[in-house]
Motif scaffolding. Sequence first.
Motif, PDB file in Angstrom:
ATOM      1  N   MET A 282     -48.104   6.070 -46.829  1.00  0.00           N
ATOM      2  CA  MET A 282     -48.340   5.384 -48.101  1.00  0.00           C
ATOM      3  C   MET A 282     -48.919   6.403 -49.073  1.00  0.00           C
ATOM      4  O   MET A 282     -49.997   6.945 -48.831  1.00  0.00           O
ATOM      5  CB  MET A 282     -49.306   4.214 -47.910  1.00  0.00           C
ATOM      6  CG  MET A 282     -49.489   3.369 -49.165  1.00  0.00           C
ATOM      7  SD  MET A 282     -50.559   1.925 -48.864  1.00  0.00           S
ATOM      8  CE  MET A 282     -52.141   2.573 -49.419  1.00  0.00           C
ATOM      9  N   SER A 283     -48.185   6.694 -50.126  1.00  0.00           N
ATOM     10  CA  SER A 283     -48.645   7.692 -51.101  1.00  0.00           C
ATOM     11  C   SER A 283     -49.347   7.006 -52.267  1.00  0.00           C
ATOM     12  O   SER A 283     -48.865   6.010 -52.812  1.00  0.00           O
ATOM     13  CB  SER A 283     -47.473   8.532 -51.603  1.00  0.00           C
ATOM     14  OG  SER A 283     -46.516   7.726 -52.257  1.00  0.00           O
ATOM     15  N   VAL A 284     -50.494   7.558 -52.617  1.00  0.00           N
ATOM     16  CA  VAL A 284     -51.352   6.962 -53.655  1.00  0.00           C
ATOM     17  C   VAL A 284     -51.749   8.035 -54.657  1.00  0.00           C
ATOM     18  O   VAL A 284     -51.974   9.193 -54.289  1.00  0.00           O
ATOM     19  CB  VAL A 284     -52.632   6.374 -53.015  1.00  0.00           C
ATOM     20  CG1 VAL A 284     -53.541   5.786 -54.082  1.00  0.00           C
ATOM     21  CG2 VAL A 284     -52.280   5.330 -51.969  1.00  0.00           C
ATOM     22  N   PHE A 285     -51.825   7.652 -55.930  1.00  0.00           N
ATOM     23  CA  PHE A 285     -52.371   8.552 -56.954  1.00  0.00           C
ATOM     24  C   PHE A 285     -53.576   7.882 -57.580  1.00  0.00           C
ATOM     25  O   PHE A 285     -53.502   6.733 -58.024  1.00  0.00           O
ATOM     26  CB  PHE A 285     -51.324   8.863 -58.032  1.00  0.00           C
ATOM     27  CG  PHE A 285     -51.762   9.952 -58.981  1.00  0.00           C
ATOM     28  CD1 PHE A 285     -51.674  11.285 -58.606  1.00  0.00           C
ATOM     29  CD2 PHE A 285     -52.278   9.646 -60.230  1.00  0.00           C
ATOM     30  CE1 PHE A 285     -52.090  12.301 -59.467  1.00  0.00           C
ATOM     31  CE2 PHE A 285     -52.701  10.646 -61.098  1.00  0.00           C
ATOM     32  CZ  PHE A 285     -52.602  11.978 -60.710  1.00  0.00           C
ATOM     33  N   ILE A 286     -54.704   8.595 -57.591  1.00  0.00           N
ATOM     34  CA  ILE A 286     -55.944   8.076 -58.186  1.00  0.00           C
ATOM     35  C   ILE A 286     -56.155   8.743 -59.547  1.00  0.00           C
ATOM     36  O   ILE A 286     -56.181   9.974 -59.648  1.00  0.00           O
ATOM     37  CB  ILE A 286     -57.166   8.372 -57.282  1.00  0.00           C
ATOM     38  CG1 ILE A 286     -56.943   7.845 -55.854  1.00  0.00           C
ATOM     39  CG2 ILE A 286     -58.427   7.768 -57.906  1.00  0.00           C
ATOM     40  CD1 ILE A 286     -56.804   6.347 -55.754  1.00  0.00           C
ATOM     41  N   HIS A 287     -56.287   7.924 -60.562  1.00  0.00           N
ATOM     42  CA  HIS A 287     -56.523   8.454 -61.906  1.00  0.00           C
ATOM     43  C   HIS A 287     -57.725   7.730 -62.512  1.00  0.00           C
ATOM     44  O   HIS A 287     -58.255   6.769 -61.939  1.00  0.00           O
ATOM     45  CB  HIS A 287     -55.284   8.287 -62.790  1.00  0.00           C
ATOM     46  CG  HIS A 287     -54.821   6.865 -62.926  1.00  0.00           C
ATOM     47  ND1 HIS A 287     -55.145   6.073 -64.008  1.00  0.00           N
ATOM     48  CD2 HIS A 287     -54.068   6.081 -62.116  1.00  0.00           C
ATOM     49  CE1 HIS A 287     -54.602   4.877 -63.864  1.00  0.00           C
ATOM     50  NE2 HIS A 287     -53.944   4.849 -62.723  1.00  0.00           N
ATOM     51  N   ALA A 288     -58.162   8.187 -63.660  1.00  0.00           N
ATOM     52  CA  ALA A 288     -59.300   7.557 -64.344  1.00  0.00           C
ATOM     53  C   ALA A 288     -59.293   7.984 -65.801  1.00  0.00           C
ATOM     54  O   ALA A 288     -58.695   9.016 -66.159  1.00  0.00           O
ATOM     55  CB  ALA A 288     -60.612   7.960 -63.685  1.00  0.00           C
ATOM     56  N   ASP A 289     -59.951   7.195 -66.639  1.00  0.00           N
ATOM     57  CA  ASP A 289     -60.073   7.560 -68.049  1.00  0.00           C
ATOM     58  C   ASP A 289     -60.783   8.906 -68.167  1.00  0.00           C
ATOM     59  O   ASP A 289     -61.694   9.204 -67.382  1.00  0.00           O
ATOM     60  CB  ASP A 289     -60.888   6.507 -68.806  1.00  0.00           C
ATOM     61  CG  ASP A 289     -60.170   5.170 -68.901  1.00  0.00           C
ATOM     62  OD1 ASP A 289     -58.937   5.150 -68.717  1.00  0.00           O
ATOM     63  OD2 ASP A 289     -60.851   4.152 -69.135  1.00  0.00           O
ATOM     64  N   LEU A 290     -60.376   9.687 -69.150  1.00  0.00           N
ATOM     65  CA  LEU A 290     -60.958  11.018 -69.324  1.00  0.00           C
ATOM     66  C   LEU A 290     -62.469  10.947 -69.518  1.00  0.00           C
ATOM     67  O   LEU A 290     -63.226  11.746 -68.948  1.00  0.00           O
ATOM     68  CB  LEU A 290     -60.301  11.736 -70.502  1.00  0.00           C
ATOM     69  CG  LEU A 290     -60.806  13.164 -70.779  1.00  0.00           C
ATOM     70  CD1 LEU A 290     -60.618  14.051 -69.552  1.00  0.00           C
ATOM     71  CD2 LEU A 290     -60.067  13.756 -71.985  1.00  0.00           C
TER      72      LEU A 290
ATOM     73  N   ARG B 257     -49.103  -3.778 -46.617  1.00  0.00           N
ATOM     74  CA  ARG B 257     -47.949  -2.927 -46.318  1.00  0.00           C
ATOM     75  C   ARG B 257     -47.608  -2.953 -44.829  1.00  0.00           C
ATOM     76  O   ARG B 257     -46.443  -3.007 -44.448  1.00  0.00           O
ATOM     77  CB  ARG B 257     -48.244  -1.495 -46.775  1.00  0.00           C
ATOM     78  CG  ARG B 257     -47.047  -0.557 -46.750  1.00  0.00           C
ATOM     79  CD  ARG B 257     -47.455   0.816 -47.270  1.00  0.00           C
ATOM     80  NE  ARG B 257     -46.326   1.721 -47.336  1.00  0.00           N
ATOM     81  CZ  ARG B 257     -45.841   2.400 -46.299  1.00  0.00           C
ATOM     82  NH1 ARG B 257     -46.386   2.250 -45.114  1.00  0.00           N
ATOM     83  NH2 ARG B 257     -44.828   3.223 -46.440  1.00  0.00           N
ATOM     84  N   GLU B 258     -48.637  -2.901 -43.997  1.00  0.00           N
ATOM     85  CA  GLU B 258     -48.396  -2.917 -42.553  1.00  0.00           C
ATOM     86  C   GLU B 258     -47.855  -4.273 -42.103  1.00  0.00           C
ATOM     87  O   GLU B 258     -47.006  -4.334 -41.204  1.00  0.00           O
ATOM     88  CB  GLU B 258     -49.669  -2.552 -41.790  1.00  0.00           C
ATOM     89  CG  GLU B 258     -50.054  -1.094 -41.970  1.00  0.00           C
ATOM     90  CD  GLU B 258     -51.102  -0.608 -40.986  1.00  0.00           C
ATOM     91  OE1 GLU B 258     -51.686  -1.437 -40.282  1.00  0.00           O
ATOM     92  OE2 GLU B 258     -51.312   0.627 -40.934  1.00  0.00           O
ATOM     93  N   ASN B 259     -48.302  -5.340 -42.749  1.00  0.00           N
ATOM     94  CA  ASN B 259     -47.776  -6.668 -42.419  1.00  0.00           C
ATOM     95  C   ASN B 259     -46.294  -6.784 -42.765  1.00  0.00           C
ATOM     96  O   ASN B 259     -45.498  -7.362 -42.030  1.00  0.00           O
ATOM     97  CB  ASN B 259     -48.567  -7.763 -43.141  1.00  0.00           C
ATOM     98  CG  ASN B 259     -49.957  -7.966 -42.559  1.00  0.00           C
ATOM     99  OD1 ASN B 259     -50.205  -7.585 -41.406  1.00  0.00           O
ATOM    100  ND2 ASN B 259     -50.862  -8.530 -43.337  1.00  0.00           N
TER     101      ASN B 259
END
Length: 214
Positions: free
Chosen positions: A126-134, A206-208
């Motif tokens: 499972m690929s995830v990208f974590i972002h946030a406001d500057l 996702r696993e379910n």
Amino acid sequence: MSNVNTIITIGRQYGSGGREIGQKLAADLGIKLYDKEMLDRAAKESGICQELFETHDEKPTNSFLYSLVMDTYSLGYSSGTYNDMPLNHKVFLAQFDAIKKIADEGPCILVGRCADYALESYDNVMSVFIHADLDARVRRITRLYDLTDAKAKDTILKTDKKRASYYNYYTNKKWGDVDSYDFSLSSSELGIDGTVAALKALIELRENVTDRKL
């Protein structure tokens, strides 16, 4: 969720708390997290000096000669061309191989270093990208490293630019683009703990779904 079967890869904007989120998630799931440890593993198994992995870690090359030579190669390589490859490419391929070996050992969390691309043929990733406001990232970096707002912002922008250039060069995807990952979450909206909770819920869902397909 101690019996989690999913390998999680985390791409992250600098200052978004991606590593901390990964650490907390790994602790909650009872699985290992690999960040710099990927470099250690790649150095040990390839025989290439570890300092070289640190030097090239998620950084694009600035060498015109390297770029010129790299144009003659593709990621598919034979042993003959491998010996003639620029060192930067050998370092990447050693890291690529180490990531696959780590994934073959079982569920884990892999932070950065194109791990999602290295494992794109794996069904349980499972690929995830974590972002946030500057602004949120600036506040985090100033607090963690005792920097001025201006210095923190400069460091964030430069680090993200390097990560993007590295990812975009070595993969067939675009760093941070929603189409490049399974999920993209904002840690400035959810908070660190909220992002961890969201990821745990997504893994379970996702696993379910995967179980029902079997």
